[in-house]
Design a protein around this motif. Sequence first.
Motif, PDB file in Angstrom:
ATOM      1  N   LYS A  15       1.066  -1.276  -0.085  1.00 18.98           N
ATOM      2  CA  LYS A  15      -0.017  -0.025   0.078  1.00 18.98           C
ATOM      3  C   LYS A  15       0.802   1.275  -0.157  1.00 18.98           C
ATOM      4  O   LYS A  15       0.540   2.154  -0.559  1.00 18.98           O
ATOM      5  CB  LYS A  15      -0.794   0.066   1.108  1.00 18.98           C
ATOM      6  N   GLU A  16       1.720   1.314   0.436  1.00 19.74           N
ATOM      7  CA  GLU A  16       2.822   2.338   0.624  1.00 19.74           C
ATOM      8  C   GLU A  16       3.406   2.515  -0.639  1.00 19.74           C
ATOM      9  O   GLU A  16       3.466   3.736  -1.150  1.00 19.74           O
ATOM     10  CB  GLU A  16       3.935   2.160   1.741  1.00 19.74           C
ATOM     11  N   ALA A  17       3.729   1.632  -1.448  1.00 20.26           N
ATOM     12  CA  ALA A  17       4.384   1.957  -2.597  1.00 20.26           C
ATOM     13  C   ALA A  17       3.214   2.571  -3.673  1.00 20.26           C
ATOM     14  O   ALA A  17       3.419   3.114  -4.529  1.00 20.26           O
ATOM     15  CB  ALA A  17       4.890   0.464  -3.351  1.00 20.26           C
ATOM     16  N   ARG A  23       1.294   9.761  -5.640  1.00 25.01           N
ATOM     17  CA  ARG A  23       1.566  11.245  -5.105  1.00 25.01           C
ATOM     18  C   ARG A  23       2.542  11.570  -6.197  1.00 25.01           C
ATOM     19  O   ARG A  23       2.864  12.802  -6.610  1.00 25.01           O
ATOM     20  CB  ARG A  23       2.232  11.087  -3.628  1.00 25.01           C
ATOM     21  N   ALA A  24       3.597  10.834  -6.516  1.00 26.30           N
ATOM     22  CA  ALA A  24       4.694  11.022  -7.514  1.00 26.30           C
ATOM     23  C   ALA A  24       3.903  11.557  -8.871  1.00 26.30           C
ATOM     24  O   ALA A  24       4.507  12.422  -9.464  1.00 26.30           O
ATOM     25  CB  ALA A  24       5.729   9.929  -7.777  1.00 26.30           C
ATOM     26  N   ALA A  25       2.987  10.671  -9.103  1.00 26.60           N
ATOM     27  CA  ALA A  25       2.255  11.298 -10.556  1.00 26.60           C
ATOM     28  C   ALA A  25       1.659  12.540 -10.340  1.00 26.60           C
ATOM     29  O   ALA A  25       1.765  13.446 -11.514  1.00 26.60           O
ATOM     30  CB  ALA A  25       1.208  10.267 -10.927  1.00 26.60           C
ATOM     31  N   ILE A  26       1.009  12.807  -9.199  1.00 26.31           N
ATOM     32  CA  ILE A  26       0.509  14.314  -9.014  1.00 26.31           C
ATOM     33  C   ILE A  26       1.635  15.540  -9.113  1.00 26.31           C
ATOM     34  O   ILE A  26       1.196  16.113  -9.526  1.00 26.31           O
ATOM     35  CB  ILE A  26      -0.269  14.175  -7.786  1.00 26.31           C
ATOM     36  N   GLY A  27       2.846  14.835  -8.733  1.00 32.43           N
ATOM     37  CA  GLY A  27       3.881  15.755  -8.418  1.00 32.43           C
ATOM     38  C   GLY A  27       4.409  15.960 -10.124  1.00 32.43           C
ATOM     39  O   GLY A  27       5.170  17.124 -10.236  1.00 32.43           O
ATOM     40  N   ARG A  28       4.199  15.319 -11.033  1.00 34.99           N
ATOM     41  CA  ARG A  28       4.393  15.737 -12.218  1.00 34.99           C
ATOM     42  C   ARG A  28       3.475  16.483 -12.949  1.00 34.99           C
ATOM     43  O   ARG A  28       2.499  15.926 -13.600  1.00 34.99           O
ATOM     44  CB  ARG A  28       4.849  14.316 -13.400  1.00 34.99           C
ATOM     45  N   ARG A 101      -2.466  22.594   1.537  1.00 36.18           N
ATOM     46  CA  ARG A 101      -2.808  22.402  -0.048  1.00 36.18           C
ATOM     47  C   ARG A 101      -2.289  23.421  -1.070  1.00 36.18           C
ATOM     48  O   ARG A 101      -2.709  23.524  -2.071  1.00 36.18           O
ATOM     49  CB  ARG A 101      -4.180  22.479  -0.080  1.00 36.18           C
ATOM     50  N   GLU A 102      -1.558  24.374  -0.614  1.00 32.90           N
ATOM     51  CA  GLU A 102      -1.227  25.529  -1.410  1.00 32.90           C
ATOM     52  C   GLU A 102      -0.566  25.290  -2.826  1.00 32.90           C
ATOM     53  O   GLU A 102      -0.800  25.785  -4.022  1.00 32.90           O
ATOM     54  CB  GLU A 102      -0.349  26.464  -0.710  1.00 32.90           C
ATOM     55  N   ASP A 103       0.167  23.957  -2.839  1.00 33.05           N
ATOM     56  CA  ASP A 103       1.192  23.590  -4.008  1.00 33.05           C
ATOM     57  C   ASP A 103       0.082  22.400  -4.670  1.00 33.05           C
ATOM     58  O   ASP A 103       0.021  21.357  -4.137  1.00 33.05           O
ATOM     59  CB  ASP A 103       2.390  23.088  -3.462  1.00 33.05           C
ATOM     60  N   PRO A 104      -0.184  22.898  -5.702  1.00 35.10           N
ATOM     61  CA  PRO A 104      -1.123  22.019  -6.390  1.00 35.10           C
ATOM     62  C   PRO A 104      -0.740  20.573  -6.795  1.00 35.10           C
ATOM     63  O   PRO A 104      -1.314  19.722  -7.142  1.00 35.10           O
ATOM     64  CB  PRO A 104      -1.771  22.537  -7.636  1.00 35.10           C
ATOM     65  N   PHE A 105       0.654  20.648  -6.821  1.00 37.90           N
ATOM     66  CA  PHE A 105       1.327  19.227  -7.128  1.00 37.90           C
ATOM     67  C   PHE A 105       2.091  18.679  -6.009  1.00 37.90           C
ATOM     68  O   PHE A 105       2.885  17.600  -6.253  1.00 37.90           O
ATOM     69  CB  PHE A 105       2.464  19.659  -8.183  1.00 37.90           C
ATOM     70  N   ALA A 106       1.864  18.961  -4.768  1.00 39.75           N
ATOM     71  CA  ALA A 106       2.623  18.568  -3.447  1.00 39.75           C
ATOM     72  C   ALA A 106       1.961  17.195  -3.137  1.00 39.75           C
ATOM     73  O   ALA A 106       2.557  16.376  -2.170  1.00 39.75           O
ATOM     74  CB  ALA A 106       2.534  19.411  -2.384  1.00 39.75           C
ATOM     75  N   ALA A 107       0.532  17.094  -3.450  1.00 37.12           N
ATOM     76  CA  ALA A 107      -0.167  15.904  -3.296  1.00 37.12           C
ATOM     77  C   ALA A 107       0.014  15.384  -1.643  1.00 37.12           C
ATOM     78  O   ALA A 107       0.175  14.532  -1.302  1.00 37.12           O
ATOM     79  CB  ALA A 107       0.189  14.498  -4.020  1.00 37.12           C
ATOM     80  N   PRO A 108      -0.590  16.485  -0.842  1.00 35.68           N
ATOM     81  CA  PRO A 108      -0.536  16.034   0.566  1.00 35.68           C
ATOM     82  C   PRO A 108      -1.619  14.738   0.938  1.00 35.68           C
ATOM     83  O   PRO A 108      -2.608  15.063   0.168  1.00 35.68           O
ATOM     84  CB  PRO A 108      -0.883  17.513   1.309  1.00 35.68           C
ATOM     85  N   GLY A 112      -7.313  11.324   5.037  1.00 32.60           N
ATOM     86  CA  GLY A 112      -7.478  10.133   4.209  1.00 32.60           C
ATOM     87  C   GLY A 112      -7.483  10.319   2.990  1.00 32.60           C
ATOM     88  O   GLY A 112      -8.255   9.202   2.112  1.00 32.60           O
ATOM     89  N   GLU A 113      -7.244  11.322   2.468  1.00 29.97           N
ATOM     90  CA  GLU A 113      -7.692  11.700   0.937  1.00 29.97           C
ATOM     91  C   GLU A 113      -6.308  12.435   0.406  1.00 29.97           C
ATOM     92  O   GLU A 113      -5.571  13.403   0.990  1.00 29.97           O
ATOM     93  CB  GLU A 113      -8.928  12.772   0.690  1.00 29.97           C
ATOM     94  N   ILE A 114      -5.801  12.139  -0.765  1.00 32.21           N
ATOM     95  CA  ILE A 114      -4.820  12.699  -1.623  1.00 32.21           C
ATOM     96  C   ILE A 114      -5.257  13.869  -2.497  1.00 32.21           C
ATOM     97  O   ILE A 114      -6.190  13.761  -3.069  1.00 32.21           O
ATOM     98  CB  ILE A 114      -4.040  11.807  -2.391  1.00 32.21           C
ATOM     99  N   TRP A 115      -4.654  15.183  -1.917  1.00 33.13           N
ATOM    100  CA  TRP A 115      -5.189  16.536  -2.938  1.00 33.13           C
ATOM    101  C   TRP A 115      -4.318  16.679  -3.939  1.00 33.13           C
ATOM    102  O   TRP A 115      -3.000  16.301  -3.966  1.00 33.13           O
ATOM    103  CB  TRP A 115      -5.005  17.458  -1.822  1.00 33.13           C
ATOM    104  N   GLY A 116      -4.775  17.585  -5.060  1.00 31.53           N
ATOM    105  CA  GLY A 116      -3.701  17.820  -5.895  1.00 31.53           C
ATOM    106  C   GLY A 116      -4.544  17.917  -7.391  1.00 31.53           C
ATOM    107  O   GLY A 116      -5.456  17.203  -7.717  1.00 31.53           O
ATOM    108  N   ARG A 117      -3.997  18.805  -8.128  1.00 30.89           N
ATOM    109  CA  ARG A 117      -4.299  18.608  -9.632  1.00 30.89           C
ATOM    110  C   ARG A 117      -4.307  17.150 -10.409  1.00 30.89           C
ATOM    111  O   ARG A 117      -3.181  17.140 -10.443  1.00 30.89           O
ATOM    112  CB  ARG A 117      -3.922  19.874 -10.238  1.00 30.89           C
TER     113      ARG A 117
END
Length: 416
Positions: A15-17, A23-28, A101-108, A112-117
């Motif tokens: 699950k961690e992977a 999160r890495a995908a959102i970061g791109r 949440r300020e950075d749309p690509f940080a994926a915080p 229990g939810e992952i945020w980001g564009r």
Amino acid sequence: MSSDLKKKLLDAQDKEADIAMLRAAIGRQSVTGDEHNFVNFLSETMADMKLAPCTGEFLPERPNVWSTGSGNADGPNIMFVGHTDTVHVRGWAENWKGTEREDPFAAPIIDGEIWGRGACDLKAGICAALGAKRLLDTAGIELEGNVSFAFIGDEESGEEGTGVSAGAKDLVTRIKSGEIAKPDFVIYVEPTKLDVYTAQIGFFIADVKITGKSAYFGTPHEGVDALKATHKILSAIWKHGEELTQGDSHAFLGTSDILVTGINGGGYIAVPGECNISLIRKLRPGEQLDEAVAAFEAAVHSVEAEEGIAVSISYPAGRDHSHGGSPVEISPDHPAALNLADCIKEICGDRGVIGGAPYWSETPFFVNEIGCPAIYCAPGDISVAHTFEERVNVDEYLAAIRAFALFIARYCGTKI
């Protein structure tokens, strides 16, 4: 056997992977027109999974990425498809200034939810598909059939000169030419909250320009009032819309309708010489775009034109059709769709409902152009896509990986 397979998948899931991949995908960042950044990530990820990724440009410096398969090419071939581009992030940082949440690509991860564009639209779907194949490999499950992937750009609209499904057009061209094997079933990973959509609406967008002649307010007789003509045309359009909503209804998607989305016109202390109307027409499955356009134009031109008034109509959002996007559906009883729905229900309980997509995306390219049945299914809620609230539930995403893996195993068959 089914219970053993589900337990094996649950025990094997890292699950961690899986969370780290999303999160890495959102970061791109991959706003439409700039898809290559995310495509590079997908190429690296697919190569690590030994999926032998291929890339090809559908427009200069705008690539698609695909894998022709992993498994037995003689067996059933399922293809997961998703778009690599997202909508813009203008205003996101200002909206969330001073918060995590300020950075749309940080994926915080928050509550229990992952945020980001792109979190739900639709990087969670892409990562769930890849995560499912990785899970099967980790669990040591060999397939009798084949799993392929195609991740394509230019689906989203909103950026000037983009958003005409150029990536999808390139993909189906390669399939028609034999460069990419034709799949037997396509899952397009638009967010559905893990329901299975066998139907979708169609649409066209129209821009109507009404031109008269401006004149000083003190001498209005020297002008031709475009705003008065626009009022009459709007009345005809709304009457046409009422007729549509009173017409046939689709079991999942209701009736057709038409929505005026904008009007602009007039001048300063003068007879309005020009007005512009924008609208969008919803088509239910079974309607033809050419017929819908013709009926709309007949409504506009049913208004008796005043001398000096000119009306022109343009259609700026051609997709699989020059005027817009076609509606499409496959049977809600299609065996593969029911199989997928059953797998989701076994993993998630209350999800996996057969339904219809109240949006347009790119399955018509597969159903209509290459004769391949296609559905929408993925984690995420379409209602938060394109907004500052975009996010995806972590548990739903992780469950999607197991549900997709279970479906792949059942659809393709497994080696003993």
